[in-house]
Design a protein around this motif. Structure first.
Motif, PDB file in Angstrom:
ATOM      1  N   GLY A  45       5.013  12.619  -8.229  1.00 29.29           N
ATOM      2  CA  GLY A  45       5.294  11.351  -7.567  1.00 29.29           C
ATOM      3  C   GLY A  45       5.113  10.184  -8.531  1.00 29.29           C
ATOM      4  N   PHE A  46       5.423   9.000  -8.059  1.00 27.76           N
ATOM      5  CA  PHE A  46       5.385   7.802  -8.896  1.00 27.76           C
ATOM      6  C   PHE A  46       4.497   6.749  -8.250  1.00 27.76           C
ATOM      7  CE2 PHE A  46       9.346   9.988  -9.666  1.00 27.76           C
ATOM      8  CZ  PHE A  46       9.443   9.995 -11.051  1.00 27.76           C
ATOM      9  N   GLU A  47       3.932   5.877  -9.102  1.00 30.66           N
ATOM     10  CA  GLU A  47       3.072   4.787  -8.635  1.00 30.66           C
ATOM     11  C   GLU A  47       3.634   3.466  -9.153  1.00 30.66           C
ATOM     12  OE1 GLU A  47      -1.341   6.884  -8.629  1.00 30.66           O
ATOM     13  OE2 GLU A  47      -0.554   6.069 -10.511  1.00 30.66           O
ATOM     14  N   PHE A  48       3.601   2.466  -8.306  1.00 34.05           N
ATOM     15  CA  PHE A  48       4.081   1.148  -8.724  1.00 34.05           C
ATOM     16  C   PHE A  48       3.354   0.075  -7.925  1.00 34.05           C
ATOM     17  CE2 PHE A  48       6.999  -2.460  -9.060  1.00 34.05           C
ATOM     18  CZ  PHE A  48       7.293  -2.432 -10.419  1.00 34.05           C
ATOM     19  N   THR A  49       2.920  -0.962  -8.643  1.00 33.48           N
ATOM     20  CA  THR A  49       2.210  -2.070  -7.997  1.00 33.48           C
ATOM     21  C   THR A  49       2.999  -3.355  -8.208  1.00 33.48           C
ATOM     22  OG1 THR A  49       0.069  -1.011  -8.364  1.00 33.48           O
ATOM     23  CG2 THR A  49       0.052  -3.361  -7.867  1.00 33.48           C
ATOM     24  N   LEU A  50       3.340  -3.999  -7.100  1.00 34.15           N
ATOM     25  CA  LEU A  50       4.122  -5.227  -7.115  1.00 34.15           C
ATOM     26  C   LEU A  50       3.293  -6.351  -6.512  1.00 34.15           C
ATOM     27  CD1 LEU A  50       6.865  -6.782  -7.394  1.00 34.15           C
ATOM     28  CD2 LEU A  50       7.411  -5.954  -5.091  1.00 34.15           C
ATOM     29  N   MET A  51       3.182  -7.461  -7.233  1.00 38.02           N
ATOM     30  CA  MET A  51       2.466  -8.635  -6.716  1.00 38.02           C
ATOM     31  C   MET A  51       3.478  -9.705  -6.308  1.00 38.02           C
ATOM     32  SD  MET A  51      -0.374 -11.052  -8.643  1.00 38.02           S
ATOM     33  CE  MET A  51      -1.811 -10.100  -8.193  1.00 38.02           C
ATOM     34  N   VAL A  52       3.244 -10.338  -5.175  1.00 39.23           N
ATOM     35  CA  VAL A  52       4.106 -11.432  -4.714  1.00 39.23           C
ATOM     36  C   VAL A  52       3.255 -12.695  -4.590  1.00 39.23           C
ATOM     37  CG1 VAL A  52       5.862 -10.053  -3.586  1.00 39.23           C
ATOM     38  CG2 VAL A  52       3.814 -10.620  -2.324  1.00 39.23           C
ATOM     39  N   VAL A  53       3.710 -13.760  -5.265  1.00 42.54           N
ATOM     40  CA  VAL A  53       2.963 -15.018  -5.284  1.00 42.54           C
ATOM     41  C   VAL A  53       3.914 -16.159  -4.941  1.00 42.54           C
ATOM     42  CG1 VAL A  53       1.503 -16.557  -6.648  1.00 42.54           C
ATOM     43  CG2 VAL A  53       1.459 -14.105  -7.091  1.00 42.54           C
ATOM     44  N   GLY A  54       3.426 -17.072  -4.122  1.00 43.46           N
ATOM     45  CA  GLY A  54       4.230 -18.227  -3.744  1.00 43.46           C
ATOM     46  C   GLY A  54       3.601 -18.931  -2.561  1.00 43.46           C
ATOM     47  N   SER A  90       6.796 -12.038   2.760  1.00 45.61           N
ATOM     48  CA  SER A  90       6.590 -10.804   3.536  1.00 45.61           C
ATOM     49  C   SER A  90       7.917 -10.253   4.046  1.00 45.61           C
ATOM     50  CB  SER A  90       5.655 -11.086   4.722  1.00 45.61           C
ATOM     51  OG  SER A  90       4.454 -11.680   4.280  1.00 45.61           O
ATOM     52  N   THR A  91       8.799 -11.137   4.516  1.00 53.87           N
ATOM     53  CA  THR A  91      10.111 -10.697   5.019  1.00 53.87           C
ATOM     54  C   THR A  91      10.923 -10.044   3.915  1.00 53.87           C
ATOM     55  OG1 THR A  91      10.090 -12.527   6.607  1.00 53.87           O
ATOM     56  CG2 THR A  91      12.202 -11.452   6.195  1.00 53.87           C
ATOM     57  N   LEU A  92      10.879 -10.619   2.713  1.00 50.09           N
ATOM     58  CA  LEU A  92      11.654 -10.068   1.609  1.00 50.09           C
ATOM     59  C   LEU A  92      11.136  -8.692   1.210  1.00 50.09           C
ATOM     60  CD1 LEU A  92      13.916 -10.650  -0.517  1.00 50.09           C
ATOM     61  CD2 LEU A  92      12.062 -11.233  -2.062  1.00 50.09           C
ATOM     62  N   ILE A  93       9.819  -8.530   1.151  1.00 42.07           N
ATOM     63  CA  ILE A  93       9.243  -7.236   0.762  1.00 42.07           C
ATOM     64  C   ILE A  93       9.604  -6.171   1.786  1.00 42.07           C
ATOM     65  CG2 ILE A  93       7.087  -5.990   0.389  1.00 42.07           C
ATOM     66  CD1 ILE A  93       7.957  -7.871  -1.892  1.00 42.07           C
ATOM     67  N   THR A 116      10.543  -1.173   5.216  1.00 43.69           N
ATOM     68  CA  THR A 116       9.307  -0.769   5.861  1.00 43.69           C
ATOM     69  C   THR A 116       8.585  -2.014   6.362  1.00 43.69           C
ATOM     70  OG1 THR A 116       7.243   0.477   5.576  1.00 43.69           O
ATOM     71  CG2 THR A 116       7.959  -0.859   3.722  1.00 43.69           C
ATOM     72  N   ASP A 117       7.567  -1.821   7.192  1.00 44.37           N
ATOM     73  CA  ASP A 117       6.782  -2.940   7.714  1.00 44.37           C
ATOM     74  C   ASP A 117       5.388  -2.862   7.112  1.00 44.37           C
ATOM     75  OD1 ASP A 117       5.811  -5.079   9.038  1.00 44.37           O
ATOM     76  OD2 ASP A 117       5.845  -4.204  11.041  1.00 44.37           O
ATOM     77  N   LEU A 118       5.170  -3.641   6.056  1.00 47.19           N
ATOM     78  CA  LEU A 118       3.881  -3.607   5.367  1.00 47.19           C
ATOM     79  C   LEU A 118       2.828  -4.477   6.039  1.00 47.19           C
ATOM     80  CD1 LEU A 118       4.990  -3.702   1.629  1.00 47.19           C
ATOM     81  CD2 LEU A 118       3.562  -1.962   2.657  1.00 47.19           C
ATOM     82  N   TYR A 119       3.251  -5.391   6.907  1.00 47.76           N
ATOM     83  CA  TYR A 119       2.311  -6.339   7.509  1.00 47.76           C
ATOM     84  C   TYR A 119       2.452  -6.334   9.036  1.00 47.76           C
ATOM     85  CZ  TYR A 119       2.986  -7.949   2.702  1.00 47.76           C
ATOM     86  OH  TYR A 119       3.132  -8.008   1.341  1.00 47.76           O
ATOM     87  N   PRO A 120       2.113  -5.222   9.691  1.00 44.85           N
ATOM     88  CA  PRO A 120       2.299  -5.167  11.154  1.00 44.85           C
ATOM     89  C   PRO A 120       1.343  -6.066  11.920  1.00 44.85           C
ATOM     90  CG  PRO A 120       1.161  -3.196  10.373  1.00 44.85           C
ATOM     91  CD  PRO A 120       1.567  -3.970   9.156  1.00 44.85           C
ATOM     92  N   ARG A 124       4.358   5.898  -4.458  1.00 42.76           N
ATOM     93  CA  ARG A 124       3.166   5.245  -3.904  1.00 42.76           C
ATOM     94  C   ARG A 124       3.250   3.765  -4.276  1.00 42.76           C
ATOM     95  NH1 ARG A 124      -1.618   3.825  -6.174  1.00 42.76           N
ATOM     96  NH2 ARG A 124      -3.421   3.603  -4.798  1.00 42.76           N
ATOM     97  N   LEU A 125       3.702   2.969  -3.326  1.00 40.42           N
ATOM     98  CA  LEU A 125       3.941   1.547  -3.569  1.00 40.42           C
ATOM     99  C   LEU A 125       2.760   0.718  -3.069  1.00 40.42           C
ATOM    100  CD1 LEU A 125       5.904  -0.843  -4.295  1.00 40.42           C
ATOM    101  CD2 LEU A 125       6.620  -0.748  -1.887  1.00 40.42           C
ATOM    102  N   THR A 126       2.238  -0.106  -3.955  1.00 42.37           N
ATOM    103  CA  THR A 126       1.179  -1.051  -3.586  1.00 42.37           C
ATOM    104  C   THR A 126       1.722  -2.462  -3.742  1.00 42.37           C
ATOM    105  OG1 THR A 126      -0.547   0.469  -4.343  1.00 42.37           O
ATOM    106  CG2 THR A 126      -1.165  -1.834  -4.051  1.00 42.37           C
ATOM    107  N   VAL A 127       1.718  -3.215  -2.657  1.00 49.79           N
ATOM    108  CA  VAL A 127       2.158  -4.610  -2.685  1.00 49.79           C
ATOM    109  C   VAL A 127       0.933  -5.505  -2.546  1.00 49.79           C
ATOM    110  CG1 VAL A 127       3.546  -6.380  -1.567  1.00 49.79           C
ATOM    111  CG2 VAL A 127       4.424  -4.054  -1.727  1.00 49.79           C
TER     112      VAL A 127
END
Length: 359
Positions: free
Chosen positions: A37-46, A53-56, A62-66, A98-101
């Motif tokens: 599998g793969f791992e990736f960490t994405l940070m969103v700042v603004g 949140s809508t863009l991610i 997927t719904d990362l912020y239910p 494995r996505l970490t936002v």
């Protein structure tokens, strides 16, 4: 006994004579990578309200912020920057990611936003520190990589370029993480306004010496379609995007977009915005983003830490000037005391020799 029965338990070479077989090594790497599998960490700042949140959620379907609670205006005034890391396992055609936002609610919301990004920089450094600790430990088989591989920095479409806070923040992190500038809510701009804003932002980025992530050039042996795709993606920076999780019917088919009295903005239509280009850039260059993080940003952090002898904190020349001055004064006092003792001993010896001569 038939010929098939004779050869049943024997090992045979499936390939033609003169063929060794190491051409299958990429297939072995592919199978192992897919299994791991793969791992990736994405940070969103603004700033709040730019649709991060809508863009991610739109990017990864997927719904990362239910359970996200939106604070009121009064709460935002004194709000400090927080770090919220959400991890989700995504599987597509047998490939696991494995996505970490990492979200940063509260950034730019306070009246005084002078130090609002110190928390974000500390988080990035802490992930480097944790990875360095795990890498230097005894058990290195299962190291979890939580280093930030990419940062989407959201720029407001309502300004006339970069704000002072935008410039300060990007200059503070551009040597620590891959920065991708994103113009939020592009549907508030006409096509001409959008192109003008893009040029203005690129000019200001160049003027202030900000290092954003540059896509690598396509190799000469790549096909023409990939070369053309890379050229278009490079020309689209900064990406002007629209996010939406709603399904709308347009031209007889269901699309994700936003409905206005004058028409429909389709999220995945490249003629309407750069959402598809942003997602293509992220997916097709995910490996390169990880490699730049490992080979450039992490190596810079690691070499800097080794130069300090594994000590956390700033370099000696970056210490507080008062502290350095106090140390110099203390050292000067010690030298003066030593000189005074030496003079006293020499005086005693001189007095002793004088008495001996008189006797």
């Amino acid at each position: 006994m038939s010929q098939a029965d004779k050869t049943k338990g024997q090992f045979s070479n499936p390939e033609t004579p003169g063929y060794v077989g190491f051409a299958n090594l990429p297939n072995q790497v592919h199978r192992k990578s897919v299994k791991k599998g793969f791992e990736f960490t994405l940070m969103v700042v603004g700033e709040s309200g730019l649709g991060k949140s809508t863009l991610i959620n739109s990017l990864f379907l997927t719904d990362l912020y239910p359970e996200r609670v939106i604070p009121g205006a009064a709460e935002k005034i004194e709000r400090t920057v927080q770090i919220e890391a959400s991890t989700v396992e995504i599987e597509e055609r047998g490939v696991k990611l494995r996505l970490t936002v990492v979200d940063t609610p509260g950034y730019g919301d306070a009246i005084n936003s002078q130090d609002c990004f110190s928390t974000i920089i500390s988080y990035i450094d802490d992930q480097f520190e944790r990875y360095l600790h795990d890498e230097s430990g005894l058990n290195r088989r299962h190291i979890v990589d939580n280093r930030v591989h990419c940062c989407f920095y959201f720029i407001s479409p309502l300004g006339h370029g970069l704000k002072p806070l935008d410039v300060q923040f990007m200059k503070a992190i551009h040597n620590k993480v891959n920065v991708v500038p994103v113009i939020a809510k592009a549907d508030t701009l006409t096509l001409r306004e959008r192109e003008r804003l893009k040029r203005r932002i690129l000019d200001e980025i160049d003027e202030h010496g900000i290092k954003i992530y540059h896509l690598p050039d396509a190799e000469s042996d790549e096909d023409e379609d990939f070369k053309e795709q890379t050229r278009i993606l490079k020309a689209s920076i900064p990406f002007a995007v629209v996010g939406s999780n709603q399904q709308i019917e347009a031209k007889g088919k269901k699309v994700r977009g936003r409905l206005y009295p004058w028409g429909v903005v389709e999220v995945e239509n490249p003629e309407h915005n750069d959402f598809l280009k942003l997602r293509t850039m992220l997916i097709t260059h995910m490996q390169d983003l990880q490699e730049v993080t490992q080979d450039l940003h992490y190596e810079n952090f690691r070499s800097d830490r080794l130069k300090r002898g594994g000590r956390k904190g700033p370099e000696p020349e970056e210490m507080d000037k008062d502290m350095i001055l106090q140390e110099k004064e203390a050292e000067l006092r010690r030298m003066q005391e030593m000189i005074a003792k030496m003079q006293a001993q020499m005086q005693k010896q001189g007095d002793g020799e004088g008495e001996g001569q008189r006797v």
